[in-house]
Design an enzyme around this catalytic site. Structure first.
Site, mmCIF file in Angstrom:
data_model
loop_
_atom_site.group_PDB
_atom_site.id
_atom_site.type_symbol
_atom_site.label_atom_id
_atom_site.label_comp_id
_atom_site.label_asym_id
_atom_site.label_seq_id
_atom_site.Cartn_x
_atom_site.Cartn_y
_atom_site.Cartn_z
ATOM 1 N N ASP A 103 3.905 2.270 6.372
ATOM 2 C CA ASP A 103 3.033 2.847 5.349
ATOM 3 C C ASP A 103 3.606 4.198 4.914
ATOM 4 O OD1 ASP A 103 1.049 3.479 3.614
ATOM 5 O OD2 ASP A 103 -0.539 3.736 5.101
ATOM 6 N N GLU B 114 -8.772 0.867 10.066
ATOM 7 C CA GLU B 114 -7.843 2.009 10.084
ATOM 8 C C GLU B 114 -8.599 3.322 9.922
ATOM 9 O OE1 GLU B 114 -4.975 1.877 6.937
ATOM 10 O OE2 GLU B 114 -3.942 3.708 7.597
ATOM 11 N N ASP C 248 3.057 10.660 3.931
ATOM 12 C CA ASP C 248 3.675 9.332 3.782
ATOM 13 C C ASP C 248 5.141 9.399 3.372
ATOM 14 O OD1 ASP C 248 1.562 7.318 4.404
ATOM 15 O OD2 ASP C 248 0.475 8.418 2.858
ATOM 16 N N TRP D 137 -9.121 -0.126 5.240
ATOM 17 C CA TRP D 137 -9.134 1.333 5.188
ATOM 18 C C TRP D 137 -9.987 1.758 3.996
ATOM 19 C CZ3 TRP D 137 -7.346 4.669 1.240
ATOM 20 C CH2 TRP D 137 -7.578 6.026 1.526
ATOM 21 N N ASP E 77 -2.458 4.741 12.095
ATOM 22 C CA ASP E 77 -1.510 5.226 11.091
ATOM 23 C C ASP E 77 -0.990 6.571 11.598
ATOM 24 O OD1 ASP E 77 -0.565 6.830 8.821
ATOM 25 O OD2 ASP E 77 -1.265 5.183 7.561
ATOM 26 N N ASP F 163 -0.838 14.052 5.727
ATOM 27 C CA ASP F 163 -0.559 12.613 5.633
ATOM 28 C C ASP F 163 0.278 12.327 4.387
ATOM 29 O OD1 ASP F 163 -0.732 9.859 6.071
ATOM 30 O OD2 ASP F 163 -2.606 9.706 4.937
ATOM 31 N N HIS G 159 0.557 1.560 11.356
ATOM 32 C CA HIS G 159 1.100 1.993 10.075
ATOM 33 C C HIS G 159 2.114 3.071 10.417
ATOM 34 C CE1 HIS G 159 -1.968 0.570 6.834
ATOM 35 N NE2 HIS G 159 -1.355 -0.415 7.440
ATOM 36 N N HIS H 121 -2.417 9.849 10.316
ATOM 37 C CA HIS H 121 -3.867 10.022 10.266
ATOM 38 C C HIS H 121 -4.446 10.774 11.451
ATOM 39 C CE1 HIS H 121 -4.616 6.603 7.136
ATOM 40 N NE2 HIS H 121 -3.709 7.478 6.755
ATOM 41 N N LYS I 189 -8.864 7.667 9.888
ATOM 42 C CA LYS I 189 -8.129 8.764 9.265
ATOM 43 C C LYS I 189 -8.788 10.078 9.645
ATOM 44 C CE LYS I 189 -6.072 9.936 4.799
ATOM 45 N NZ LYS I 189 -5.625 9.367 3.525
HETATM 46 C C1 RNT Z 1 -4.350 5.780 3.438
HETATM 47 C C2 RNT Z 1 -4.037 4.726 4.420
HETATM 48 C C3 RNT Z 1 -3.853 3.343 3.859
HETATM 49 C C4 RNT Z 1 -3.051 3.330 2.597
HETATM 50 C C5 RNT Z 1 -2.684 1.953 2.136
HETATM 51 C C6 RNT Z 1 -2.213 1.931 0.724
HETATM 52 O O1 RNT Z 1 -4.304 7.037 3.952
HETATM 53 O O2 RNT Z 1 -2.920 5.090 5.168
HETATM 54 O O3 RNT Z 1 -3.296 2.536 4.837
HETATM 55 O O4 RNT Z 1 -1.886 4.079 2.701
HETATM 56 O O5 RNT Z 1 -3.737 1.096 2.351
HETATM 57 ZN ZN ZN Z 2 -2.148 3.594 6.508
#
Ligand code: RNT
Ligand code: ZN
Length: 410
Positions: A318, A218, A288, A179, A251, A286, A278, A254, A220
């Site tokens: 994640d 990955e 998290d 990523w 993810d 995003d 993720h 994302h 986004k």
């Molecule tokens: C960032 C991505 C990525 C990170 C990690 C730490 O938006 O989601 O995966 O969260 O690599």
């Molecule tokens: Zn991620």
């Protein structure tokens, strides 16, 4: 409700709870190391955080060393049924040396491998393309400067080598997930050039084939500071992963907030060899957050089970919340993923599919709603009981006791 009563209730639907429990215990969850220290890592060189990701909060007890992080992980794994994995980022090296990102080697991570072997864990890996002076402008593999691109390509190459060696050492393939934060705060005029540079850098990174390694990319949508354009967008990486037949990482934070990520699994699985998830919980962006047993997670788990994708999907988590006990965040997050999978495994899949195939959407709706009331909780209790793991108030007590022990960390 007792487990025996629950078992009979599920049997009425033709569902064997024992098979569901056995299947659940075969599904490893890749636990992300970065929840344990707010995505800081253990580099001795001073990097700046960035890349548009940020853990917010200042709860006491953040792991400050690899030893503390491993202790926290051991405690957390100890509260989880099944055997799992650890997802390491390249900035979590464990060494007295201070190699820059383009100089990391396997030996800098060897203590993690020894520990994983002792503990019976598989490892996964990630090159770290953020929190570094050469990533301050949120451009790495797509940077217009060839020297900066070369630096990051070298980091990525070494990460793949390290991941492959980890996989060989542990006898379990390592997913190496790429990523990059690359993007633009304001509207760019040459998106094509940026994407061509990212494409070429990825090619350079991925040329050497390695055993025991699964390459993943990955995408986004946007991040803080890269609102106008993300170079590695979903379309970019979907195309790249299909062209190269590598893993696509989805993810859950994302995409646009109204997109259903579970819906994407069957669509992309037809064109890529394997998937990486993720699992995350975006709130407005995003953000998290720790994952809940909400519809997003339940649907994700149900798709994995019903679409037959467990065998080709690597489930990684994640999220990073620094306002609560970090070990509690891990335990609750992993357990919620497991509970969602268990619920999916306990559904009368064949019957539901037959009803849908017959076009009886009334029956489908009646049953999917009625099935929500099945005694899933009693089966989860049984899973924990058999593994001698606490639930409910006893789980809270265990988490609180551990947190009190780490709260004094400076
Ligand atoms: C960032 C991505 C990525 C990170 C990690 C730490 O938006 O989601 O995966 O969260 O690599
Ligand atoms: Zn991620």
């Amino acid at each position: 409700m007792s487990y025996e009563t629950a078992k009979a209730r599920f049997a009425d639907w033709g569902v064997d709870t024992e098979s569901a429990i056995a299947a659940l215990l075969q599904i490893p969850i890749s636990v992300h190391c970065w929840q344990g220290d707010d995505v800081r890592g253990f580099e001795r060189t001073s990097g700046t955080s960035g890349g548009g990701i940020q853990a917010t909060g200042n709860h006491p007890g953040r792991a400050r060393t690899p030893e503390e992080l491993r202790a926290d992980l051991e405690f957390s794994y100890g509260l989880l049924p099944g055997k799992h994995r650890l997802n390491l980022h390249a900035c979590y090296l464990d060494t007295d040396e201070s190699p820059d990102r383009d100089a990391i080697e396997y030996r800098h991570f060897a203590p993690w491998v020894d520990w994983a072997r002792d503990y019976g864990l598989g490892l996964d890996f990630n090159p770290t393309f953020f929190a570094h002076a050469r990533a301050d402008d949120n451009l790495t593999l797509s940077h217009p400067d060839q020297g900066i691109r070369d630096f990051w390509v070298e980091h990525g190459r070494r990460s793949r080598e390290i991941a492959s060696q980890m996989g060989a050492a542990l006898g379990s393939p390592v997913v190496n997930n790429i990523w990059v934060p690359d993007g633009y705060k304001d509207i760019p005029v040459d998106r094509m050039a940026a994407r061509q540079r990212l494409d070429a850098s990825l090619d350079a990174m991925l040329t050497t084939p390695h055993d025991h390694l699964r390459d993943a990319v990955e995408s986004k949508l946007f991040g803080i500071g890269v609102e106008a354009c993300t170079v590695g967008s979903h379309e970019f990486y979907l195309g790249y992963a299909i062209r190269k037949q590598i893993l696509l990482c989805l993810d859950m934070g994302h995409f646009h907030p109204t997109e259903n990520i579970a819906d994407k699994l069957s669509a992309v699985a037809l064109s890529v060899p394997e998937l990486l998830l993720h699992v995350s919980r975006p709130m407005r962006w995003d953000s998290d957050h720790v994952i809940l047993q909400n519809d997003d997670i339940l649907q994700m788990a149900q798709e994995l089970v019903f679409a037959g994708l467990l065998g080709k999907t690597h489930i990684g988590l994640d999220f990073f919340d620094a306002t609560i006990s970090r070990t509690a965040a891990w335990v609750i997050g992993v357990r919620n993923m497991q509970k969602a999978l268990l619920r999916a495994l306990l559904l009368p899949q064949a019957r539901l599919k037959a009803i849908e195939a017959a076009g009886d959407f009334t029956a489908r709706l009646v049953l999917t709603e009625e099935l929500r009331d099945l005694p899933f909780a009693a089966v989860w209790e049984e899973v924990c009981l058999r593994a001698n793991l606490p639930t409910g108030a006893a789980l809270l007590a265990a988490l609180e006791t551990y947190q009190r022990g780490v709260a004094g960390r400076g």
